[in-house]
Design an enzyme around this catalytic site. Structure first.
Site, short mmCIF file in Angstrom:
data_model
loop_
_atom_site.label_atom_id
_atom_site.label_comp_id
_atom_site.label_asym_id
_atom_site.label_seq_id
_atom_site.Cartn_x
_atom_site.Cartn_y
_atom_site.Cartn_z
N SER A 13 0.83 -1.20 0.00
CA SER A 13 0.00 0.00 0.00
C SER A 13 0.87 1.25 0.00
O SER A 13 1.65 1.48 0.92
CB SER A 13 -0.90 0.00 1.24
OG SER A 13 -1.35 1.31 1.51
N ASP A 20 -6.23 0.79 -8.89
CA ASP A 20 -7.45 1.59 -9.03
C ASP A 20 -8.16 1.36 -10.35
O ASP A 20 -9.25 1.90 -10.58
CB ASP A 20 -7.13 3.08 -8.87
CG ASP A 20 -6.72 3.43 -7.44
OD1 ASP A 20 -7.10 2.67 -6.51
OD2 ASP A 20 -6.03 4.44 -7.25
C1 S3P Z 1 -3.05 5.87 -3.33
C2 S3P Z 1 -2.73 4.56 -3.07
C3 S3P Z 1 -3.63 3.43 -3.35
C4 S3P Z 1 -4.75 3.81 -4.30
C5 S3P Z 1 -5.37 5.12 -3.91
C6 S3P Z 1 -4.33 6.24 -3.97
C7 S3P Z 1 -2.08 6.94 -3.03
O1 S3P Z 1 -4.21 2.98 -2.13
O2 S3P Z 1 -5.74 2.81 -4.31
O3 S3P Z 1 -6.42 5.46 -4.78
O4 S3P Z 1 -2.23 8.07 -3.51
O5 S3P Z 1 -1.13 6.65 -2.28
P1 S3P Z 1 -3.51 1.84 -1.23
O6 S3P Z 1 -2.31 2.42 -0.64
O7 S3P Z 1 -4.56 1.50 -0.19
O8 S3P Z 1 -3.23 0.70 -2.15
#
Ligand code: S3P
Length: 449
Positions: free
Chosen positions: A173, A321
């Site tokens: 993440s 996403d």
């Molecule tokens: C993001 C990370 C992702 C993504 C989100 C934006 C970011 O989430 O799904 O729309 O800007 O760091 P996760 O870290 O939960 O995968």
């Protein structure tokens, strides 16, 4: 706050996409530009800023902490940075609406402040898991209270002494990684994170752009507390996550030929291109250049016959996403597409595996959810009524499904499209979608999935 009205999209069958267009600015980069600009010494000038509800929630939160921010005015924003220690205690809770990125990144950043703060969000954000950030930050010495089920509101107790740690992230993440790195700016010594798989690296790139050293060895990256950020100019590229709907739309609608301008093609974000190419898509990358540390290009997409594939698990975090759009591509492909290793999709703005499976089944597609993925047998798409569950990306995915459907599709509860893609309906129609916007009463939701 209860919504008083909402909108539905009605898509008539038979459109195709053509022309050249630029989708709005990258959401991830827009959030980070406000956060780091606020913490910098000096002014940060941003252009191409996403004027969507999510990034505006971040902007308002920093205003509420005493940062002077001009704009947005046609994508231009000027942030007068207050330095790493210049934020002021807000007067009340910071409301981050639907935005998980705002909440998780700010949890890290606020853990290092001298004041207490509280982060709240809408119904969807209040269901999403927050222990993934509070656990790691807690090991650094942060004090963050969640509800007993590990969700927002988050109560962050300031004036803690943070210490650097070496953290092995349990989930891939970028939000968790970024929360730790931002707290690391305030910690004693070095804060390092190791990711189980590569995730978007905008925080690392932008920190370096602001003159802050980030060291990286493979999946391990570190910052050392006590440095400074220096204001800079940021050119936010168009969001590949928003471009994704047009990439899939042009691929599945016969006779389409579209060029998407100035799209961010950071390699930690291009899973959509790799996956669609494996399925047979015709995507050409043109005029590639590096702007402000981020690769940017024009993407030309022409319609193509797709085939079902087993999606490589290594691509999952790089397209995280884009799966609602990819599932629509799979529904239009010949044969079976199998996704595994994507349990994270169940904890996005909605449970995207279930919401997409339900919607595709309404359209007559065989789409079987699994614990961490889905199996889709492509073929005929009919029409019907779809519940977006208030999730912007589910709404836009089914809007572009209308390009390949034989009957009209009505997508309900589309208000939140404005969180990431203001002007979606107009832009999509200018490219050839046949979408009408209808007013409707908001659905009564008693519980989340
Ligand atoms: C993001 C990370 C992702 C993504 C989100 C934006 C970011 O989430 O799904 O729309 O800007 O760091 P996760 O870290 O939960 O995968």
């Amino acid at each position: 706050m209860k919504k008083s009205n909402s909108i539905a999209y009605k898509i008539a069958p038979g459109g195709k996409l053509s022309g050249a267009l630029r989708v709005p600015g990258d959401k991830s980069i827009s959030h980070r530009s406000i956060m780091l600009g606020s913490l910098a010494d000096g002014t940060t000038s941003i252009r191409g800023f996403l004027e969507g509800a999510d990034s505006l929630a971040t902007l308002q939160a920093f205003r509420a902490m005493g940062v002077h921010i001009d704009g947005p005015e046609q994508g231009r924003v000027e942030v007068r940075g207050v330095g790493l220690h210049g934020l002021q205690a807000p007067n009340g809770a910071l409301d981050l609406g639907n935005s998980g990125t705002s909440m998780r990144l700010m949890a890290g950043l606020l853990a290092g402040q001298s004041f207490d703060s509280e982060l709240v969000g809408d119904e969807s954000l209040s269901r999403r898991p927050m222990r993934r950030v509070s656990d790691g930050l807690g090991r650094m010495g942060a004090v963050i209270e969640t509800t007993p089920s590990g969700t927002a509101p988050l109560k962050i107790h300031g004036a803690q002494r943070l210490r650097g740690i070496d953290y092995r992230m349990p989930v891939a993440s970028a939000q968790v990684k970024s929360a730790l790195l931002l707290a690391g700016l305030y910690a004693e010594g070095q804060t390092c994170v190791t990711e189980p798989a590569p995730t978007r690296d905008h925080t690392e790139r932008m920190l370096q752009g602001f003159g802050y050293e980030v060291t990286r060895h493979g999946s391990h990256c570190c910052v050392t507390g006590g440095g400074r950020l220096h204001g800079m100019s940021i050119d936010v590229p168009a969001d590949i996550s928003s471009a994704a709907f047009f990439i899939v739309g042009a691929t599945v609608a016969a006779g389409s030929d579209i060029t998407l301008r100035h799209v961010g093609i950071n390699p930690t974000r291009t899973g959509i291109i790799q996956i669609l190419r494996l399925m047979g898509a015709d995507i050409t990358v043109l005029s590639e250049q590096i702007i402000g540390g981020e690769p940017v290009a024009d993407l030309r997409v022409r319609s193509a016959r797709l085939k079902g594939i087993a999606i490589p698990e290594a691509q999952v975090p790089l397209a995280i996403d884009e799966f609602p759009a990819i599932f629509v591509a799979a529904a239009c492909a010949d044969g079976r597409t199998v996704l595994t290793g994507a349990g994270e999709l169940r904890v996005k703005e909605s449970d995207r595996i279930q919401a997409m499976a339900d919607g595709l089944q309404v359209l007559g597609v065989s789409a079987e959810p699994t614990a961490a993925g889905i199996v889709i047998d492509g073929g005929f798409l009919g029409g019907g009524d779809i519940d977006s569950h208030g999730d912007h990306r589910i709404a836009m995915a089914f809007a572009i499904a209308g390009l390949a459907a034989r009957d009209a599709i009505v997508v309900h509860d589309c208000e939140n499209v404005g969180t990431s893609f203001p002007g979606f309906a107009q832009l999509a129609n200018s490219a050839g979608l046949r979408l009408s916007v209808l007013e409707e009463r908001p659905p009564a939701r008693t519980s989340g999935r």
